[in-house]
Structure formats: C-alpha cells, structure tokens
Design a protein around this motif. Structure first.
Motif, mmCIF file in Angstrom:
data_model
loop_
_atom_site.group_PDB
_atom_site.id
_atom_site.type_symbol
_atom_site.label_atom_id
_atom_site.label_comp_id
_atom_site.label_asym_id
_atom_site.label_seq_id
_atom_site.Cartn_x
_atom_site.Cartn_y
_atom_site.Cartn_z
ATOM 1 N N VAL A 155 -36.659 -33.872 61.426
ATOM 2 C CA VAL A 155 -36.733 -34.251 62.834
ATOM 3 C C VAL A 155 -37.569 -35.519 62.970
ATOM 4 C CG1 VAL A 155 -37.447 -33.523 65.141
ATOM 5 C CG2 VAL A 155 -36.470 -31.852 63.533
ATOM 6 N N HIS A 156 -37.004 -36.487 63.667
ATOM 7 C CA HIS A 156 -37.674 -37.766 63.894
ATOM 8 C C HIS A 156 -37.828 -37.999 65.393
ATOM 9 C CE1 HIS A 156 -37.415 -39.162 59.731
ATOM 10 N NE2 HIS A 156 -36.216 -38.614 59.693
ATOM 11 N N GLU A 157 -38.706 -38.893 65.705
ATOM 12 C CA GLU A 157 -38.890 -39.349 67.072
ATOM 13 C C GLU A 157 -38.402 -40.782 67.153
ATOM 14 O OE1 GLU A 157 -39.557 -38.696 70.818
ATOM 15 O OE2 GLU A 157 -40.110 -37.134 69.382
ATOM 16 N N PRO A 158 -37.452 -41.128 68.002
ATOM 17 C CA PRO A 158 -36.751 -40.259 68.930
ATOM 18 C C PRO A 158 -35.798 -39.312 68.191
ATOM 19 C CG PRO A 158 -35.741 -42.415 68.959
ATOM 20 C CD PRO A 158 -36.953 -42.507 68.065
ATOM 21 N N PHE A 159 -35.386 -38.256 68.869
ATOM 22 C CA PHE A 159 -34.569 -37.220 68.249
ATOM 23 C C PHE A 159 -33.247 -37.785 67.710
ATOM 24 C CE2 PHE A 159 -31.689 -33.570 68.104
ATOM 25 C CZ PHE A 159 -32.440 -32.722 67.316
ATOM 26 N N SER A 160 -32.777 -38.863 68.290
ATOM 27 C CA SER A 160 -31.518 -39.469 67.840
ATOM 28 C C SER A 160 -31.598 -39.941 66.389
ATOM 29 C CB SER A 160 -31.137 -40.637 68.747
ATOM 30 O OG SER A 160 -32.145 -41.623 68.715
ATOM 31 N N LYS A 161 -32.788 -40.067 65.834
ATOM 32 C CA LYS A 161 -32.969 -40.475 64.434
ATOM 33 C C LYS A 161 -33.047 -39.278 63.481
ATOM 34 C CE LYS A 161 -33.783 -44.888 65.487
ATOM 35 N NZ LYS A 161 -32.751 -45.861 65.378
#
Length: 148
Positions: A98-104
């Motif tokens: 999980v990355h920030e932003p979630f789109s990553k």
C-alpha cells in the motif's frame, strides 16, 4: 483466544480462522500461522495477521477483483501439499504494498497466496510465469483522473 494485532489492536479470534503455512512465507519462514481479519466497512481488502508476531500483517485482496485475466496453474507439489481435491477448494489472494496515494498501491501477482478452504492449509506460491511481477499497479493509471 486473545491476540495482539498490528492494525486491529487486541482481539478475540477463533481457531477455525487460522491459516497454516507449513514452511512459512517467503521472507518470513518462521511465520507459519495467520488469521484473516476483515477491514471495517470494506469487503475488498483484508488483513493477514501473524499469530506469532503482532507487528507482522499484510494487506490482501482477491486478484480477480482487479485483474480479470489473471490465471495460472498450480504445480502438482502444491496441490498435494495443500491436499487440494477440486478447484472449488481453492481461494487465491495476493499481498498488496500500500502506497500513498492509494493509486500507487501494487499487487504481488507473481506470488499469490493459495488457501485450501476445506482444511486451511496455505502456501505462498512463486510463479515462474514471466508476465507476472511482484509490483502490478492495483488500479489503472487513470484512477486519479477519474476520481477527480
């Protein structure tokens, strides 16, 4: 039984929910028992929490919700070790980063988690298929544009 978890604090859990990984998972050979915890108000993502180490937990999802053409064949050794009798015995999950932003956020399609739902024997299988990598974007690259 009570369990301290990474994301849910201390919880009660049921022995029937335990997934057994005979040889641990790659990178965590000592972690051989996990439970699956749902996320509140979310049916797509869940947490695979170690029963041994409170700080080891992974975010999972079904790959088929995001990658409709995802497919592979299990090797005979995996089928035998998990005591899989039919395709209906199998549940497939993938670990997310999980990355920030979630789109990553990415999904590890190269090493799915295979669970025999009849006996809860589980294994993270490393596929030899070169079309699957450890980091596939979970959402399309246009997600942020669509979201706006």
């Amino acid at each position: 039984m009570r369990l301290q978890t990474k994301y849910h604090g201390e919880i009660e859990w049921d022995q029937d929910l335990k997934w057994a990984f005979e040889n641990g998972i790659p990178g965590f050979p000592e972690e051989k028992e996990f439970i699956i915890l749902p996320l509140p108000e979310n049916e797509v993502f869940m947490i695979m929490q170690s029963l041994k180490s409170p700080d080891i937990a992974f975010v999972l999802t079904s790959p088929f919700s995001f990658f409709t053409d995802y497919e592979f064949e299990l090797d005979v050794q995996t089928i035998e070790s998990l005591e899989i009798e039919t395709e209906e015995d199998v549940q497939v999950m993938v670990i997310l980063t999980v990355h920030e932003p979630f789109s990553k956020t990415t999904a590890n399609l190269q090493a799915p988690i295979i669970i025999n739902i009849k006996n809860n024997k589980s294994k993270q299988v490393v596929l030899n298929d070169k079309k699957y990598k450890t980091k596939h974007l979970l959402l399309s690259e246009n997600y942020e544009k669509v979201k706006e």
